[in-house]
Design a protein around this motif. Structure first.
Motif, PDB file in Angstrom:
ATOM      1  N   THR A  11       0.853  -1.180   0.000  1.00  0.00           N
ATOM      2  CA  THR A  11       0.000   0.000   0.000  1.00  0.00           C
ATOM      3  C   THR A  11       0.888   1.228   0.000  1.00  0.00           C
ATOM      4  O   THR A  11       1.784   1.352   0.836  1.00  0.00           O
ATOM      5  CB  THR A  11      -0.917   0.017   1.234  1.00  0.00           C
ATOM      6  N   GLN A  13       1.311   5.125   0.629  1.00  0.00           N
ATOM      7  CA  GLN A  13       0.689   6.197   1.394  1.00  0.00           C
ATOM      8  C   GLN A  13       1.391   7.512   1.128  1.00  0.00           C
ATOM      9  O   GLN A  13       2.598   7.544   0.902  1.00  0.00           O
ATOM     10  CB  GLN A  13       0.750   5.910   2.897  1.00  0.00           C
ATOM     11  N   SER A  14       0.613   8.587   1.177  1.00  0.00           N
ATOM     12  CA  SER A  14       1.140   9.933   0.972  1.00  0.00           C
ATOM     13  C   SER A  14       0.722  10.801   2.151  1.00  0.00           C
ATOM     14  O   SER A  14      -0.366  10.637   2.700  1.00  0.00           O
ATOM     15  CB  SER A  14       0.585  10.506  -0.327  1.00  0.00           C
ATOM     16  N   TRP A  30      -1.242  10.568   7.128  1.00  0.00           N
ATOM     17  CA  TRP A  30      -0.915   9.621   6.070  1.00  0.00           C
ATOM     18  C   TRP A  30      -2.208   9.047   5.519  1.00  0.00           C
ATOM     19  O   TRP A  30      -3.061   8.581   6.265  1.00  0.00           O
ATOM     20  CB  TRP A  30      -0.029   8.501   6.608  1.00  0.00           C
ATOM     21  N   ASP A  32      -3.933   6.509   2.340  1.00  0.00           N
ATOM     22  CA  ASP A  32      -3.670   5.507   1.317  1.00  0.00           C
ATOM     23  C   ASP A  32      -3.909   6.105  -0.065  1.00  0.00           C
ATOM     24  O   ASP A  32      -4.926   6.741  -0.309  1.00  0.00           O
ATOM     25  CB  ASP A  32      -4.580   4.304   1.499  1.00  0.00           C
ATOM     26  N   THR A  35      -3.239   0.506  -3.468  1.00  0.00           N
ATOM     27  CA  THR A  35      -2.698  -0.795  -3.100  1.00  0.00           C
ATOM     28  C   THR A  35      -2.386  -1.498  -4.415  1.00  0.00           C
ATOM     29  O   THR A  35      -3.281  -1.684  -5.245  1.00  0.00           O
ATOM     30  CB  THR A  35      -3.696  -1.604  -2.255  1.00  0.00           C
ATOM     31  N   ASP A  73       6.700   9.724   0.002  1.00  0.00           N
ATOM     32  CA  ASP A  73       5.667   8.735   0.276  1.00  0.00           C
ATOM     33  C   ASP A  73       6.246   7.634   1.156  1.00  0.00           C
ATOM     34  O   ASP A  73       7.432   7.638   1.481  1.00  0.00           O
ATOM     35  CB  ASP A  73       5.141   8.134  -1.035  1.00  0.00           C
ATOM     36  N   LEU A  76       3.327   0.405   3.045  1.00  0.00           N
ATOM     37  CA  LEU A  76       2.920  -0.543   4.072  1.00  0.00           C
ATOM     38  C   LEU A  76       3.046  -1.930   3.472  1.00  0.00           C
ATOM     39  O   LEU A  76       2.463  -2.211   2.418  1.00  0.00           O
ATOM     40  CB  LEU A  76       1.480  -0.299   4.512  1.00  0.00           C
ATOM     41  N   TYR A  77       3.849  -2.782   4.129  1.00  0.00           N
ATOM     42  CA  TYR A  77       4.064  -4.132   3.619  1.00  0.00           C
ATOM     43  C   TYR A  77       4.460  -5.041   4.775  1.00  0.00           C
ATOM     44  O   TYR A  77       5.306  -4.674   5.595  1.00  0.00           O
ATOM     45  CB  TYR A  77       5.163  -4.135   2.551  1.00  0.00           C
ATOM     46  N   THR A  81       5.872  -0.418   8.367  1.00  0.00           N
ATOM     47  CA  THR A  81       5.882   0.812   7.591  1.00  0.00           C
ATOM     48  C   THR A  81       7.272   0.984   7.014  1.00  0.00           C
ATOM     49  O   THR A  81       8.264   0.944   7.741  1.00  0.00           O
ATOM     50  CB  THR A  81       5.525   2.017   8.484  1.00  0.00           C
TER      51      THR A  81
END
Length: 105
Positions: A11, A13-14, A30, A32, A35, A73, A76-77, A81
């Motif tokens: 995912t 994120q910004s 933050w 999303d 994904t 950016d 997420l994995y 983070t």
């Protein structure tokens, strides 16, 4: 890029403005962005002794289909983070290669 190698979900994120507070000051959080499917390649790990404790970090490289990702950016994995360290374009807008680090808990 072969679709069969894209076997992980990440995912992106910004850090974006979510509104303003009661004093009209912008608030940020933050959010999303997307994904996407990715290929994950382990690079290396690091461990150092800092302030009387051992601090470690993991470094991974992700390949995703071309997308406008920047070092501002994050990803997420795997329940972690990942801060983006470097972004490179491979080919002519085909693949985006992302180097990311996660602090070991």
């Amino acid at each position: 890029m072969r679709a069969g190698k894209l076997d992980r979900r990440v995912t992106i994120q910004s850090y974006t403005q979510t509104g303003t507070d009661i004093y009209n000051v912008p608030t940020f959080a933050w959010a999303d962005v997307a994904t996407v499917w990715a290929q994950q390649r382990p690079n290396r790990g690091a461990e150092r002794f800092t302030a009387a404790e051992v601090a470690g970090s993991s470094v991974l490289t992700f390949h995703i289909r071309h997308r406008g990702v920047t070092v501002q950016d994050r990803l997420l994995y795997g329940g972690k983070t990942w801060d983006i360290v470097d972004v490179r374009e491979i080919g002519r807008g085909v693949v985006t290669e992302i180097d990311a680090t996660a602090r070991a808990e």
